[in-house]
Design an enzyme around this catalytic site. Structure first.
Site, mmCIF file in Angstrom:
data_model
loop_
_atom_site.group_PDB
_atom_site.id
_atom_site.type_symbol
_atom_site.label_atom_id
_atom_site.label_comp_id
_atom_site.label_asym_id
_atom_site.label_seq_id
_atom_site.Cartn_x
_atom_site.Cartn_y
_atom_site.Cartn_z
ATOM 1 N N HIS A 1 8.688 -24.638 8.449
ATOM 2 C CA HIS A 1 7.365 -25.381 9.355
ATOM 3 C C HIS A 1 5.986 -24.934 9.019
ATOM 4 C CE1 HIS A 1 9.902 -25.948 13.098
ATOM 5 N NE2 HIS A 1 10.613 -26.339 11.759
ATOM 6 N N HIS B 1 5.686 -31.080 9.572
ATOM 7 C CA HIS B 1 5.061 -30.359 8.700
ATOM 8 C C HIS B 1 3.989 -30.366 8.388
ATOM 9 C CE1 HIS B 1 7.526 -28.820 12.110
ATOM 10 N NE2 HIS B 1 8.763 -29.673 11.778
ATOM 11 N N THR C 1 1.697 -2.098 8.138
ATOM 12 C CA THR C 1 2.620 -3.076 9.846
ATOM 13 C C THR C 1 2.561 -4.365 9.164
ATOM 14 O OG1 THR C 1 0.026 -3.692 10.301
ATOM 15 C CG2 THR C 1 0.999 -2.028 11.457
ATOM 16 N N CYS D 1 2.536 -4.067 4.313
ATOM 17 C CA CYS D 1 1.917 -2.599 4.308
ATOM 18 C C CYS D 1 2.255 -1.623 5.234
ATOM 19 C CB CYS D 1 0.493 -2.439 4.340
ATOM 20 S SG CYS D 1 -0.261 -4.116 5.712
ATOM 21 N N ASP E 1 0.600 -1.390 -0.068
ATOM 22 C CA ASP E 1 -0.267 0.294 0.258
ATOM 23 C C ASP E 1 0.987 1.653 -0.038
ATOM 24 O OD1 ASP E 1 0.770 0.132 2.419
ATOM 25 O OD2 ASP E 1 -0.949 0.173 3.729
#
Ligand code: RB5
Length: 148
Positions: free
Chosen positions: A98, A133, A67, A65, A8
């Site tokens: 994993h 996994h 965060t 973005c 963004d």
């Protein structure tokens, strides 16, 4: 490797540095935008990169973005996507080893450019370990099939 990248308005400068870094490492980059500093809605870019990964237009995706949260939440709504927000290399490594994540997300307001490059480098150079996994990743993906 061909990598899709989306962001963004908060991540324009960091995205440019990451694209340059990826190209230096020999990767091909598909840039899904935004390339404008005008305020925009991150779900659009998260979805575009996620759909490109699922369609195999690109092998892996990177989303940025403010965060890393909103854009990864949007990507995770696309069936087949496992997007993880990683703010340091250890989590980035584990998200591949994993969790077999196919999208890496981070925040331009959280990590600096040099740390972001370390995160990207670690993520791209870690293979999924499979084994036990795989079973757990399969369990995650079954949830989106709504079998339960
Ligand atoms: C935009 O202001 C900000 O909300 C966005 O970049 C992101 O951090 C959302 O999760």
């Amino acid at each position: 490797m061909k990598i899709g990248i989306g962001n963004d308005h908060s991540a324009l400068e960091l995205k440019a540095e990451i694209i340059e870094f990826l190209k230096e490492k020999g990767h091909e980059v598909a840039d899904y935008g935004t390339n404008s500093s005008e305020s925009c809605d991150y779900p659009k870019y998260g979805e575009m990169v996620a759909r490109a990964v699922v369609a195999k237009e690109v092998e892996l995706g990177i989303l940025i973005c403010g965060t890393g949260l909103g854009i990864s939440l949007a990507a995770n709504k696309v069936k087949g996507i496992r997007a993880a927000v990683c703010s340091e290399p250890f989590t980035a490594k584990m998200s591949r080893a994993h969790n077999n994540c196919n999208i890496l997300a981070f925040g331009a307001r959280v990590v600096g450019a040099e740390l972001a490059k370390m995160i990207v480098d670690t993520w791209l150079n870690t293979e999924f370990e499979g084994g036990r996994h795989q079973r757990r990743v399969d369990m995650i993906m079954e949830i989106e099939e709504e079998k339960k």
